[in-house]
Design an enzyme around this catalytic site. Structure first.
Site, mmCIF file in Angstrom:
data_model
loop_
_atom_site.group_PDB
_atom_site.id
_atom_site.type_symbol
_atom_site.label_atom_id
_atom_site.label_comp_id
_atom_site.label_asym_id
_atom_site.label_seq_id
_atom_site.Cartn_x
_atom_site.Cartn_y
_atom_site.Cartn_z
ATOM 1 N N ASP A 67 14.454 -1.211 2.060
ATOM 2 C CA ASP A 67 13.623 -0.202 1.390
ATOM 3 C C ASP A 67 14.449 0.918 0.745
ATOM 4 O O ASP A 67 13.878 1.801 0.091
ATOM 5 C CB ASP A 67 12.611 0.402 2.381
ATOM 6 C CG ASP A 67 11.531 -0.598 2.762
ATOM 7 O OD1 ASP A 67 11.394 -1.618 2.068
ATOM 8 O OD2 ASP A 67 10.837 -0.363 3.768
ATOM 9 N N ARG A 73 1.989 5.448 -3.392
ATOM 10 C CA ARG A 73 1.666 4.686 -2.184
ATOM 11 C C ARG A 73 2.519 5.129 -1.007
ATOM 12 O O ARG A 73 2.101 5.009 0.138
ATOM 13 C CB ARG A 73 1.906 3.200 -2.423
ATOM 14 C CG ARG A 73 0.980 2.601 -3.456
ATOM 15 C CD ARG A 73 1.174 1.124 -3.544
ATOM 16 N NE ARG A 73 1.128 0.551 -2.205
ATOM 17 C CZ ARG A 73 1.461 -0.694 -1.905
ATOM 18 N NH1 ARG A 73 1.867 -1.505 -2.846
ATOM 19 N NH2 ARG A 73 1.396 -1.137 -0.667
ATOM 20 N N CYS A 122 3.950 -10.573 -4.085
ATOM 21 C CA CYS A 122 3.971 -9.223 -4.635
ATOM 22 C C CYS A 122 5.271 -9.005 -5.381
ATOM 23 O O CYS A 122 6.099 -9.906 -5.437
ATOM 24 C CB CYS A 122 3.730 -8.177 -3.555
ATOM 25 S SG CYS A 122 5.122 -7.955 -2.492
ATOM 26 N N ARG A 125 5.939 -13.177 0.255
ATOM 27 C CA ARG A 125 5.912 -12.510 1.570
ATOM 28 C C ARG A 125 4.921 -13.213 2.496
ATOM 29 O O ARG A 125 3.785 -12.775 2.658
ATOM 30 C CB ARG A 125 5.562 -11.030 1.392
ATOM 31 C CG ARG A 125 6.627 -10.300 0.600
ATOM 32 C CD ARG A 125 6.281 -8.860 0.388
ATOM 33 N NE ARG A 125 6.345 -8.062 1.594
ATOM 34 C CZ ARG A 125 5.980 -6.790 1.658
ATOM 35 N NH1 ARG A 125 5.514 -6.182 0.591
ATOM 36 N NH2 ARG A 125 6.072 -6.114 2.785
ATOM 37 N N LYS A 162 5.229 6.329 6.790
ATOM 38 C CA LYS A 162 4.130 5.447 6.350
ATOM 39 C C LYS A 162 4.094 4.175 7.188
ATOM 40 O O LYS A 162 3.037 3.777 7.683
ATOM 41 C CB LYS A 162 4.343 5.078 4.871
ATOM 42 C CG LYS A 162 3.503 3.913 4.395
ATOM 43 C CD LYS A 162 3.746 3.573 2.935
ATOM 44 C CE LYS A 162 4.910 2.657 2.658
ATOM 45 N NZ LYS A 162 4.679 1.214 2.849
ATOM 46 N N ASN A 163 5.272 3.536 7.347
ATOM 47 C CA ASN A 163 5.279 2.222 7.990
ATOM 48 C C ASN A 163 5.133 2.290 9.506
ATOM 49 O O ASN A 163 5.011 1.253 10.165
ATOM 50 C CB ASN A 163 6.536 1.442 7.591
ATOM 51 C CG ASN A 163 6.459 1.003 6.135
ATOM 52 O OD1 ASN A 163 5.395 1.082 5.512
ATOM 53 N ND2 ASN A 163 7.577 0.559 5.584
HETATM 54 N N1 EPU Z 1 8.816 -13.331 6.780
HETATM 55 C C1 EPU Z 1 8.528 -14.651 6.989
HETATM 56 N N2 EPU Z 1 7.373 -14.961 7.647
HETATM 57 C C2 EPU Z 1 6.517 -14.025 8.095
HETATM 58 C C3 EPU Z 1 6.818 -12.668 7.893
HETATM 59 C C4 EPU Z 1 7.982 -12.351 7.227
HETATM 60 O O1 EPU Z 1 9.294 -15.533 6.610
HETATM 61 O O2 EPU Z 1 5.495 -14.374 8.693
HETATM 62 C C5 EPU Z 1 10.040 -12.947 6.061
HETATM 63 C C6 EPU Z 1 9.748 -12.113 4.820
HETATM 64 O O3 EPU Z 1 9.472 -12.924 3.708
HETATM 65 C C7 EPU Z 1 11.021 -11.326 4.676
HETATM 66 C C8 EPU Z 1 11.444 -11.069 6.117
HETATM 67 O O4 EPU Z 1 10.775 -12.067 6.890
HETATM 68 O O5 EPU Z 1 12.020 -12.118 4.071
HETATM 69 C C9 EPU Z 1 11.088 -9.706 6.644
HETATM 70 O O6 EPU Z 1 9.727 -9.397 6.371
HETATM 71 P P1 EPU Z 1 8.867 -8.475 7.331
HETATM 72 O O7 EPU Z 1 7.753 -9.278 7.903
HETATM 73 O O8 EPU Z 1 9.772 -7.776 8.294
HETATM 74 O O9 EPU Z 1 8.259 -7.429 6.331
HETATM 75 P P2 EPU Z 1 6.867 -6.691 6.472
HETATM 76 O O10 EPU Z 1 6.586 -6.476 7.901
HETATM 77 O O11 EPU Z 1 5.870 -7.387 5.639
HETATM 78 C C10 EPU Z 1 7.804 -4.251 6.498
HETATM 79 C C11 EPU Z 1 7.598 -3.015 5.673
HETATM 80 C C12 EPU Z 1 8.255 -3.201 4.313
HETATM 81 C C13 EPU Z 1 9.746 -3.478 4.529
HETATM 82 C C14 EPU Z 1 9.927 -4.691 5.446
HETATM 83 C C15 EPU Z 1 11.365 -4.994 5.801
HETATM 84 C C16 EPU Z 1 5.495 -2.184 6.498
HETATM 85 C C17 EPU Z 1 4.068 -1.897 6.254
HETATM 86 N N3 EPU Z 1 6.174 -2.779 5.529
HETATM 87 O O12 EPU Z 1 7.173 -5.320 5.780
HETATM 88 O O13 EPU Z 1 8.100 -1.970 3.625
HETATM 89 O O14 EPU Z 1 10.383 -3.715 3.307
HETATM 90 O O15 EPU Z 1 9.190 -4.492 6.680
HETATM 91 O O16 EPU Z 1 11.939 -3.905 6.452
HETATM 92 O O17 EPU Z 1 6.012 -1.846 7.557
HETATM 93 C C18 EPU Z 1 7.855 -0.548 1.777
HETATM 94 O O18 EPU Z 1 7.550 0.372 2.568
HETATM 95 O O19 EPU Z 1 8.093 -0.344 0.566
HETATM 96 C C19 EPU Z 1 7.932 -1.926 2.271
HETATM 97 C C20 EPU Z 1 7.860 -2.982 1.466
#
Ligand code: EPU
Length: 424
Positions: A308, A400, A117, A122, A22-23
């Site tokens: 995850d 999802r 969320c 996030r 998915k991701n």
């Molecule tokens: N963060 C910041 N600033 C930002 C972005 C992130 O401080 O601008 C922080 C977040 O709050 C968190 C950390 O950095 O503490 C990592 O967040 P990240 O941005 O890596 O998460 P994401 O890209 O929003 C993806 C996956 C998530 C998974 C995370 C961590 C997708 C679509 N989603 O989210 O997947 O948990 O990386 O590996 O790729 C899931 O599939 O259930 C899911 C939540």
């Protein structure tokens, strides 16, 4: 609203095929906005989130057609609309992945700021900072992030945050930089296999990205990207969930389309617990000792243990022979499952970003509430082993990210049914 009824105690046995990730699929679908030609993606899972991304892309002028179940064709037909509205973004955070492609290709993007969320705060500040670093102007009006730029210029960017790298932030900046003038270097880039898959897809379309999979990614901008054909990598989180399903039910699963090299931290921790995980030809065979050893596990950015799979691991460790310690380093508030697992008899004590798991002899079925995707997977796993009946409410969360999970578990011997409240 659908719910699952699970009658626990059945050992899972047999083969199971892992779907595309998915991701990886979601950002790659968003990347089609950058492409002049048609994109053909294979191994796209049939999930609620993928359908939401299709709806969003359709609104943004991308035509999508599904063929043979897992193949998706995407082609840009109209570049007028650049707005990802609140209704879609609040349903699925991964909608923010259109931000970088819209900005790079259409010179502007308007993406609703995702709210909080169930797994915590996030933010997307690093996405915006990275795109500003490439020359975009940014504004926040009415809850929408507006970005615009006459042209993007390559730059040296640091994308690390307080919790490490950002997966979709790296994806957004990498996608935008493919069409920037000159060279971009992303330092502290996310190394997740899904980011690597996206880079491989972009390169297949004519991008010039190197270093993906390491914390320093270099992107030499090109004038345009053609279309391309790509097969999405297998979903390591889905594979990890089935591995834990085998372990928690003391069963034996033969897992197909599983890239064990993407799961080394998970394999390491599970072997400590006493789970046997072996590669046999094209399959990964998982079986488990009756006695589960307690362990310490900390979620970290890749190649560390994935956040995850933290909830699913908690379900397993709640049945270990002793005390385990689980620490969440990515989302310190990602513990909505703690109270629900406790309803099944798990002994859990939360202290800040850490949960002490005191192993119990058995879990006992009860009605529980799914709060987010991975938490619901943990509740299903616990239900598979709990004595008696477990009712998991709000399974739209699990839909999802796991395709027809109940049918696949049933094929392996689980007693699990999907029911609908309105039919009662
Ligand atoms: N963060 C910041 N600033 C930002 C972005 C992130 O401080 O601008 C922080 C977040 O709050 C968190 C950390 O950095 O503490 C990592 O967040 P990240 O941005 O890596 O998460 P994401 O890209 O929003 C993806 C996956 C998530 C998974 C995370 C961590 C997708 C679509 N989603 O989210 O997947 O948990 O990386 O590996 O790729 C899931 O599939 O259930 C899911 C939540």
């Amino acid at each position: 609203m659908d719910y699952f009824l699970i009658n626990g105690g059945k050992r899972l046995r047999g083969p199971v095929e892992i779907n595309g990730a998915k991701n990886a699929a979601l950002p790659i679908m968003a990347a089609s906005i950058l492409c002049e030609g048609e994109v053909v993606l294979h191994g796209v899972p049939d999930l609620a989130d993928v359908r939401t991304m299709e709806v969003l892309l359709n609104k943004l002028g991308v035509k999508t057609t599904r063929e043979n179940g897992t193949t998706l064709r995407l082609k840009v037909e109209d570049e007028m609309n650049c707005h990802a509205d609140y209704d879609l973004v609040r349903r699925m955070r991964a909608s923010v992945c259109v931000m970088g492609p819209l900005l790079a290709k259409r010179r502007k993007s308007q993406v609703s700021m995702p709210g909080g969320c169930a797994i915590g705060d996030r933010p997307i500040n690093l996405h915006v900072l990275g795109l500003q670093g490439l020359g975009a102007d940014a504004d926040l009006v009415g809850g929408d992030v507006f970005l615009k730029a006459k042209r993007l210029r390559g730059a040296e960017l640091f994308l690390g945050g307080p919790f490490g790298s950002t997966v979709t932030g790296t994806a957004n900046v990498m996608m935008a930089a493919t069409l920037a003038e000159g060279t971009t270097i992303i330092e502290s880039a996310a190394c997740e296999p899904e980011v690597v898959d996206l880079a491989n897809f972009l390169n297949a379309c004519g991008a010039r990205i190197s270093g993906h999979g390491s914390p320093r990614v270099t992107i030499e901008g090109v004038k345009e990207l053609a279309g391309g054909e790509h097969t999405v990598i297998p979903d390591r989180i889905e594979a990890g969930t089935f591995i834990i399903a085998a372990a928690i039910t003391n069963g034996e699963l033969r897992i197909r389309n599983c890239r064990l090299e993407h799961l080394l931290a998970v394999v390491d921790r599970l072997r400590q617990v006493g789970v046997n995980i072996e590669r046999e030809d094209e399959e990964v065979v998982v079986s488990s000792a009756r006695r589960l050893e307690p362990i310490e596990v900390t979620s970290q950015p890749y190649p560390g243990f994935p956040t995850d799979l933290q909830a699913q691991m908690m379900a397993l460790l709640s049945l270990a022979d002793g005390n385990s310690v689980i620490t969440e380093k990515i989302y310190p508030d990602r513990f909505m499952h703690v109270a629900e697992l406790s309803r099944l008899g798990a002994k859990l004590r939360k202290e800040g970003p850490t949960v002490i798991v005191e192993g119990v002899k058995r879990l006992i079925g009860a009605p529980v509430m799914a709060s987010d995707l991975r938490a619901s997977a943990a509740l299903v796993l616990a239900g598979l082993v709990a004595k008696g009946e477990t009712r998991v409410n709000r399974v739209y969360h699990i839909d999802r990210g796991y395709e027809r999970i109940e049918r696949r578990l049933r094929a392996l011997g689980a007693e699990i049914e999907r029911q609908n409240e309105s039919e009662e």
